[in-house]
Design a protein around this motif. Structure first.
Motif, mmCIF file in Angstrom:
data_model
loop_
_atom_site.group_PDB
_atom_site.id
_atom_site.type_symbol
_atom_site.label_atom_id
_atom_site.label_comp_id
_atom_site.label_asym_id
_atom_site.label_seq_id
_atom_site.Cartn_x
_atom_site.Cartn_y
_atom_site.Cartn_z
ATOM 1 N N THR A 1 0.832 -1.203 0.000
ATOM 2 C CA THR A 1 0.000 0.000 0.000
ATOM 3 C C THR A 1 0.866 1.252 0.000
ATOM 4 N N ASP A 2 0.287 2.364 -0.457
ATOM 5 C CA ASP A 2 1.012 3.631 -0.396
ATOM 6 C C ASP A 2 1.331 3.996 1.040
ATOM 7 N N GLU A 3 0.424 3.688 1.964
ATOM 8 C CA GLU A 3 0.690 3.977 3.373
ATOM 9 C C GLU A 3 1.946 3.256 3.850
ATOM 10 N N ALA A 4 2.058 1.962 3.530
ATOM 11 C CA ALA A 4 3.216 1.192 3.963
ATOM 12 C C ALA A 4 4.505 1.772 3.398
ATOM 13 N N VAL A 5 4.484 2.105 2.120
ATOM 14 C CA VAL A 5 5.680 2.661 1.491
ATOM 15 C C VAL A 5 6.005 4.037 2.056
ATOM 16 N N ASP A 6 5.006 4.904 2.183
ATOM 17 C CA ASP A 6 5.251 6.257 2.668
ATOM 18 C C ASP A 6 5.806 6.258 4.089
ATOM 19 N N VAL A 7 5.248 5.406 4.942
ATOM 20 C CA VAL A 7 5.732 5.331 6.326
ATOM 21 C C VAL A 7 7.150 4.768 6.360
ATOM 22 N N SER A 8 7.424 3.784 5.529
ATOM 23 C CA SER A 8 8.792 3.233 5.470
ATOM 24 C C SER A 8 9.786 4.319 5.084
ATOM 25 N N LEU A 9 9.459 5.088 4.065
ATOM 26 C CA LEU A 9 10.353 6.156 3.614
ATOM 27 C C LEU A 9 10.513 7.237 4.671
ATOM 28 N N GLU A 10 9.465 7.491 5.426
ATOM 29 C CA GLU A 10 9.526 8.518 6.470
ATOM 30 C C GLU A 10 10.399 8.089 7.637
ATOM 31 N N LEU A 11 10.375 6.802 7.964
ATOM 32 C CA LEU A 11 11.025 6.343 9.188
ATOM 33 C C LEU A 11 12.420 5.758 8.978
ATOM 34 N N VAL A 12 12.735 5.344 7.745
ATOM 35 C CA VAL A 12 14.038 4.717 7.475
ATOM 36 C C VAL A 12 14.792 5.570 6.465
ATOM 37 N N ALA A 13 15.854 6.223 6.920
ATOM 38 C CA ALA A 13 16.589 7.142 6.043
ATOM 39 C C ALA A 13 17.378 6.409 4.964
ATOM 40 N N ASP A 14 17.921 5.247 5.300
ATOM 41 C CA ASP A 14 18.747 4.482 4.369
ATOM 42 C C ASP A 14 17.843 3.616 3.487
ATOM 43 N N ARG A 15 17.655 4.014 2.241
ATOM 44 C CA ARG A 15 16.699 3.311 1.381
ATOM 45 C C ARG A 15 17.176 1.914 0.976
ATOM 46 N N SER A 16 18.457 1.629 1.183
ATOM 47 C CA SER A 16 18.927 0.265 0.922
ATOM 48 C C SER A 16 18.396 -0.701 1.970
ATOM 49 N N ARG A 17 17.817 -0.166 3.049
ATOM 50 C CA ARG A 17 17.281 -1.005 4.111
ATOM 51 C C ARG A 17 15.745 -1.003 4.111
ATOM 52 N N ILE A 18 15.179 -0.684 2.964
ATOM 53 C CA ILE A 18 13.739 -0.800 2.743
ATOM 54 C C ILE A 18 13.532 -1.792 1.608
ATOM 55 N N VAL A 19 12.630 -2.756 1.811
ATOM 56 C CA VAL A 19 12.371 -3.751 0.772
ATOM 57 C C VAL A 19 10.870 -4.007 0.684
ATOM 58 N N THR A 20 10.402 -4.305 -0.521
ATOM 59 C CA THR A 20 9.000 -4.661 -0.736
ATOM 60 C C THR A 20 8.911 -5.906 -1.604
ATOM 61 N N VAL A 21 7.859 -6.674 -1.375
ATOM 62 C CA VAL A 21 7.525 -7.769 -2.288
ATOM 63 C C VAL A 21 6.221 -7.478 -3.020
ATOM 64 N N ALA A 22 5.660 -6.278 -2.781
ATOM 65 C CA ALA A 22 4.314 -5.996 -3.285
ATOM 66 C C ALA A 22 4.158 -4.647 -3.970
ATOM 67 N N ALA A 23 5.183 -3.816 -3.984
ATOM 68 C CA ALA A 23 5.069 -2.487 -4.592
ATOM 69 C C ALA A 23 6.280 -2.187 -5.474
ATOM 70 N N PRO A 24 6.500 -2.983 -6.525
ATOM 71 C CA PRO A 24 7.698 -2.776 -7.353
ATOM 72 C C PRO A 24 7.725 -1.423 -8.047
ATOM 73 N N ALA A 25 6.562 -0.888 -8.414
ATOM 74 C CA ALA A 25 6.540 0.417 -9.087
ATOM 75 C C ALA A 25 7.005 1.514 -8.144
ATOM 76 N N ARG A 26 6.565 1.465 -6.896
ATOM 77 C CA ARG A 26 7.028 2.460 -5.918
ATOM 78 C C ARG A 26 8.517 2.291 -5.634
ATOM 79 N N ALA A 27 8.989 1.053 -5.593
ATOM 80 C CA ALA A 27 10.415 0.824 -5.354
ATOM 81 C C ALA A 27 11.255 1.469 -6.450
ATOM 82 N N LYS A 28 10.834 1.287 -7.689
ATOM 83 C CA LYS A 28 11.563 1.886 -8.807
ATOM 84 C C LYS A 28 11.495 3.405 -8.750
#
Length: 319
Positions: free
Chosen positions: A225-252
């Protein structure tokens, strides 16, 4: 001809078209005898995963039709190709086994590469064994690529689902603390497997901060979900430590990592960890919560429940 092979006809579910589940058919097919490096399994349970219906709904390669459905099974060996051992060593007629990653698991019997077949631990029954590895390998890779390590706190979106529950158990073995998001009715599932549960919805980032005032080192998204991705980006500064199995478009778009079983690097890692996860399950350190089983001929009904995303645990088809 390998011992104990009788040229049986098997039933299996295949997709005759892509785009909807109405094109699924239960067909009778001739079961090939196992050659060198192959074994035949009498399926006692076929594991069910969202990847099964997603492949049917999103498939585009019509040359692959009719497309057999299902990636993992548990059952009993009925034949081995000449000079063949299974991945965990040896193998005899009648042995209890599980298999992943295979094609066409929604079936009464399968002939598959022996390298994908392992002895089934006594601690697991057939439905549990048939549902161990796809979710378990996905969870293991998510922890691996984010570098989760002892003493850290991580955020897991969708922690009450099959992958999330496996993450919770594997993280506990690593000494990693998990803040897990879930719906109100699934918070107890997160707690049961050692996570600190928070409800998703407005204010999620603040609730995570309250649960982990020292911050979270990584974020693992199983929901997309956008909520999951947005919160991950807000709380984890190092994007190499964020992973998804469900939002490949947002990851790109946002520069973090997406993984999936069809990716060569993901497939190679998941193959490597299968034996370790089976051993963990054999010790009782990794369990598979089951919700329900269905007869094989009720494959469509079972997929309808799975697609609802609220099965309450894993599902299996029983030939």
């Amino acid at each position: 001809m390998p011992a104990a092979f009788n040229g049986a006809v098997a039933k299996r579910w295949v997709a005759t078209r892509y785009g909807d589940l109405d094109g699924l058919e239960l067909q009778e097919v001739e079961l090939p005898a196992p050659g060198p490096g192959e074994v035949t399994i009498s399926v006692r349970a076929a594991g069910m995963n969202p990847a099964d219906y997603k492949r049917v709904l999103q498939g585009t390669d019509t040359s692959a039709l009719p497309h057999p459905v299902g990636f993992e099974v548990a059952g009993e060996l009925t034949a081995l190709g000449e000079g063949t051992e299974i991945a965990s060593g040896r193998g005899s007629i009648g042995d209890r086994v599980l298999a992943f990653r295979i094609s066409g698991g929604y079936a009464s019997a399968v002939t598959v590469p022996a390298k994908d077949v392992f002895a089934l631990p006594d601690a697991l029954d057939f439905p549990e064994g048939a549902n161990l590895l796809l979710a378990g390998c996905t969870a293991a890779e998510m922890l691996h690529v984010t570098g989760a390590r002892a003493g850290e706190t991580i955020l897991v979106h969708g922690a009450s689902g099959a992958v999330g529950v496996s993450v919770l158990q594997q993280a506990r073995q690593l000494g990693v603390t998990v803040i897990g998001t879930a719906g109100e009715h699934n918070l107890d599932v997160v707690r049961r497997f050692g996570g600190e549960a928070v409800t998703y919805g407005p204010g999620l980032a603040d609730r995570v901060r309250e649960a982990a005032p020292e911050g979270v080192a990584a974020a693992l998204d199983t929901v997309g979900t956008d909520e999951a991705v947005d919160v991950s980006l807000e709380l984890v500064a190092d994007r190499s430590r964020i992973v998804t199995v469900a939002a490949p478009a947002r990851a790109k778009q946002d520069g973090f990592r997406a993984i999936g079983g069809a990716m060569p690097e993901s497939a190679a890692y998941r193959d490597r960890v299968r034996a370790d996860l089976i051993a963990m399950a054999g010790r009782g350190d990794l369990v598979v919560p089951m919700a329900r089983t269905f007869p094989l001929d009720q494959g469509r009904e079972a997929l309808d429940l799975l697609q609802s995303q609220h099965p309450g645990g894993k599902l299996a088809l029983i030939p």
